[in-house]
Write a protein that holds these residues in place. Structure first.
Motif, short mmCIF file in Angstrom:
data_model
loop_
_atom_site.label_atom_id
_atom_site.label_comp_id
_atom_site.label_asym_id
_atom_site.label_seq_id
_atom_site.Cartn_x
_atom_site.Cartn_y
_atom_site.Cartn_z
N LEU A 1 0.63 -1.49 -0.09
CA LEU A 1 0.45 0.25 0.22
C LEU A 1 0.86 1.02 -0.23
O LEU A 1 0.62 2.29 -1.08
CB LEU A 1 -0.66 0.02 0.81
CG LEU A 1 -2.12 -0.96 1.14
CD1 LEU A 1 -2.76 -0.75 2.41
CD2 LEU A 1 -3.10 -0.70 0.22
N ALA A 2 2.38 1.32 0.88
CA ALA A 2 2.21 2.56 0.98
C ALA A 2 3.98 2.42 -0.48
O ALA A 2 3.35 3.91 -0.68
CB ALA A 2 3.68 2.02 2.14
N THR B 1 -6.26 -0.89 9.10
CA THR B 1 -5.20 0.15 8.73
C THR B 1 -5.88 0.28 6.85
O THR B 1 -5.81 1.92 6.60
CB THR B 1 -3.78 -0.55 8.98
OG1 THR B 1 -3.44 -0.10 10.12
CG2 THR B 1 -3.02 0.29 8.49
N ILE B 2 -6.11 -1.02 6.26
CA ILE B 2 -6.76 0.11 5.18
C ILE B 2 -7.20 0.57 4.88
O ILE B 2 -7.31 2.01 3.57
CB ILE B 2 -7.20 -1.53 4.84
CG1 ILE B 2 -6.03 -2.74 4.48
CG2 ILE B 2 -7.99 -1.66 2.60
CD1 ILE B 2 -6.48 -3.65 3.92
N ARG B 3 -8.43 0.90 5.70
CA ARG B 3 -9.41 1.59 5.36
C ARG B 3 -9.12 3.24 5.77
O ARG B 3 -9.27 3.94 5.84
CB ARG B 3 -10.74 0.91 6.94
CG ARG B 3 -11.82 0.20 5.87
CD ARG B 3 -11.87 -0.55 5.07
NE ARG B 3 -12.72 1.13 4.12
CZ ARG B 3 -12.99 1.21 2.71
NH1 ARG B 3 -12.37 0.40 1.97
NH2 ARG B 3 -13.51 1.90 2.67
N HIS B 4 -7.94 3.17 6.87
CA HIS B 4 -7.76 4.65 6.65
C HIS B 4 -6.12 5.26 5.36
O HIS B 4 -6.88 5.78 5.55
CB HIS B 4 -6.72 4.14 8.34
CG HIS B 4 -6.46 5.61 9.03
ND1 HIS B 4 -7.26 6.78 10.22
CD2 HIS B 4 -5.24 6.72 9.21
CE1 HIS B 4 -6.87 8.04 10.39
NE2 HIS B 4 -5.28 7.22 9.87
N VAL B 5 -5.37 4.17 4.99
CA VAL B 5 -4.87 4.56 3.89
C VAL B 5 -5.03 4.20 3.10
O VAL B 5 -5.02 5.77 2.09
CB VAL B 5 -3.39 3.17 4.62
CG1 VAL B 5 -2.79 4.23 3.17
CG2 VAL B 5 -2.76 3.21 6.08
N VAL B 6 -5.83 3.24 2.68
CA VAL B 6 -6.25 3.54 1.41
C VAL B 6 -8.24 3.69 0.97
O VAL B 6 -9.23 2.52 1.07
CB VAL B 6 -5.94 2.65 0.57
CG1 VAL B 6 -4.90 3.05 -0.22
CG2 VAL B 6 -5.89 1.26 1.18
N PRO B 7 -8.77 4.90 1.99
CA PRO B 7 -11.03 4.39 1.79
C PRO B 7 -11.66 3.98 0.60
O PRO B 7 -12.24 3.09 1.12
CB PRO B 7 -10.55 5.75 2.51
CG PRO B 7 -9.36 6.90 2.65
CD PRO B 7 -8.00 5.82 2.30
#
Lengths: 486, 129
Positions: free
Chosen positions: B47-48, B73-79
């Motif tokens: 993701l990064a 974390t995913i929802r936060h980083v790549v909503p």
């Protein structure tokens, strides 16, 4: 004393003196008018008069008023030369105490055989009477203890015949005491023990090793209705007056054994739960990986080739394994049903149409009949149950029709899944709901066990019937909505 | 082959190599651009590194991630990525938890390979506009 084989004539006098001196019986000699002419030391001990107070005195001073008539009759009898033998009566001591005595009066005759006096021998019964009454009281006390005991108490003789059977034993075995007293104790045992019991006793009495006497152990016993149950039996042997008796104390273990069984089952379920979490992740996940890979590889093989067919077969095997894991997971972690109002007819119809698309039902027709009022149920879980029952029937018949009938009685909605397959042999019918029990070559043995738990979690019942005309009927009964709410 | 999916980017996060391989092969064959991660840490790295995946196929239980931690974390980083949670242990609580945390679908393993591309496509189509 002229003719006896006890002593020589010249010894008579000294022996008589010794008898009179030492006997505890009151020995009195009186003339036919009732005047005392002889008084033994035993008489002094019993009545409290000194010898010199009595010689010449009337025997009547020893007679209580209410025994006077009797005394006069006895005196007449003696005058007629007839003895009074072992007569129980009452006499009065010097201090006024009334004494129970056992009396014998013998007429004494002279050389012309004329009765000239009477010899009375009296034995004190007061102490004996008191002991007897104390004995009766203690017997009643013992009886009360015997009958109020919580455990069954059974006394048998050396031949195994029942002599006593207390109230708790009646309760436990369902026999009234009068039905078993005098009968062999083996009526309380199932085969083979009932046939071997006589031998146990004989071998113990012959000095053989004690198997249960003085030890106690768990045994299998039989009630009047034939029901066999587990019991703890402690046996003691005792010899009274040369008669051997055995006392058995029986404690019914039915409830405890049942509770232990349930605890064991719960413990096993908990272990299964722990295990299934591991199985779920490690096995199911791995199976999913292998399945996916085989499918991808299979898709690349020439269509219609032997290899492609094998790849398909591998996938099917993996699916069967996945189903077993799924069954185990459901059984170990049965979710609490989420109850919602639902239409049973719709549930059955949708499950049947789902089944019809399954290759396992290729040669099976599913007929749905009837309807019922709404119930409160968890559609997902009930579908699992129905699918399981349909699958069982389909496997039983192979080819043919399964009839699902829906019906309703006042408070109960009934779903019957019936087939005309071979049924189940009588000897294994009792084990159909036992987890991991299966007659199928492939199966987890959890289908019916899980189905039963699901139905019971709905407040319903599941049973399997085998009609005389053949086939199998699985009957699901669920509380109808009206009764579930009310 | 699913139409209009040529440029869709898919990230597969699963510790089971055979699952990653079969899914990735199937989706590549269907025209998707696929990247893989064998654990939570690798997943986060992908993701990064970017680019942002359109659909993420996420295993419920990963060796280095507590259940649904990575989903958060995913929802936060790549909503805007659509997340399909895959579970071999599909209890109702697991499903409800995943949906609450923003997964668009929860599917039970094994996933039928033939259904995979349509599943991914539908997830993408159902993204919030």
């Amino acid at each position: 004393m002229s003719s006896n084989n006890f002593c020589a004539p010249q010894e008579s006098a000294s022996i008589l003196a010794a008898l009179l001196e030492k006997s505890d019986d009151a020995i009195i000699r009186a003339d036919l008018d009732g005047v005392i002419i002889g008084w033994s030391p035993g008489a002094s001990r019993l009545y409290g008069y000194r010898t010199e107070e009595t010689i010449g005195a009337p025997v009547g001073m020893l007679i209580p008023e209410d025994k006077w008539d009797e005394f006069v009759r006895m005196l007449d009898q003696i005058r007629a030369g007839i003895a009074v033998n072992y007569h129980e009566t009452v006499r009065r001591a010097k201090d006024g105490r009334l004494l129970n005595v056992l009396i014998s009066i013998l007429p004494v005759s002279d050389h012309t055989r004329r009765t000239v006096s009477a010899l009375s021998i009296a034995r004190d019964l007061t102490v004996l009477k008191r002991a007897e009454s104390a004995h009766r009281a203690s017997d009643a006390g013992w009886r009360a203890i015997f009958d109020s005991a919580v455990d069954g108490i059974i006394v048998i003789d050396a031949k195994g015949m029942i002599e006593s059977f207390n109230a708790a034993a009646e309760q436990i075995f369902g026999f009234r005491a009068d039905e078993v007293l005098g009968r062999s104790v083996n009526v309380l045992m199932p085969p083979p023990y009932c046939d071997e019991h006589d031998q146990y006793i004989a071998s113990y009495l012959a000095g053989g090793p004690a198997k249960i006497i003085g030890i106690g152990r768990e045994v299998t016993a039989r009630r009047r209705n034939g029901e066999v149950f587990p019991a703890r039996l402690a046996v003691g042997g005792a010899s009274v007056d040369g008669q051997t008796r055995f006392t058995g104390i029986v404690h019914d273990l039915t409830e405890r054994v049942e509770m232990e069984r349930r605890l064991r089952e719960q413990a096993a379920l908990a272990k299964l739960g722990e295990m299934s979490a591991i199985v779920a992740h490690e096995v199911r996940n791995a199976l999913a990986g292998v399945r996916g890979a085989v499918q991808v590889i299979g898709a690349r093989l020439p269509e219609g080739s032997r290899e492609a067919a094998v790849a398909d077969e591998v996938v099917q095997r993996l699916d069967a394994l996945t189903t077993i894991v799924k069954d185990m997971l459901l059984f170990a972690h049965l979710p609490e049903p989420k109850l919602e109002p639902m239409d049973v007819g719709q549930l059955v119809a949708s499950t049947a149409s789902f089944a019809r698309n399954d290759p396992a039902f290729r040669d099976i027709r599913i007929d749905v009949l009837g309807s019922a009022q709404a119930i409160l149920g968890d559609a997902d879980l009930l579908r699992t149950v129905l699918l399981n029952l349909l699958t069982n029937s389909a496997q039983a018949i192979g080819v043919g029709a399964i009839r699902v009938s829906i019906g309703a009685r006042e408070t109960v909605c009934q779903i019957v899944v019936a087939d005309d397959g071979p049924g189940v042999p009588p000897e294994i019918r009792g084990r159909l709901f036992t987890p991991f029990f299966t007659t199928k070559a492939r199966g987890s043995g959890l289908g019916l066990a899980t189905a039963k738990r699901i139905i019971e979690a709905h407040g319903g019942r599941l049973r399997v019937e085998f009609p005389a005309e053949g086939g199998t009927r699985a009957v699901v009964e669920l509380p109808a909505l009206t009764s579930a709410v009310g | 082959m699913v139409e209009n999916s040529a440029r869709l980017r898919i990230l597969i996060v699963d510790d089971e190599a055979l699952i990653r391989w079969s899914m990735s092969e199937t989706l590549i064959h269907a025209g998707y651009a696929v990247t893989e991660a064998g654990n939570g840490k690798e997943g986060f790295q992908r993701l990064a590194d970017g680019p942002r995946p359109d659909v993420i196929l996420l295993d419920y239980r990963l060796p280095d991630s507590n259940d649904l931690k990575l989903l958060e974390t995913i929802r936060h980083v790549v909503p805007s990525s659509q997340v399909i949670v895959m579970t071999a242990y599909g209890t109702r609580a697991v499903k409800a938890g995943a949906l609450t945390l923003g997964a668009c679908r929860v599917v039970s393993k094994p996933i039928e390979i033939r259904d995979l591309a349509p599943l991914v496509h539908r997830a993408y189509e159902s993204r919030p506009q």
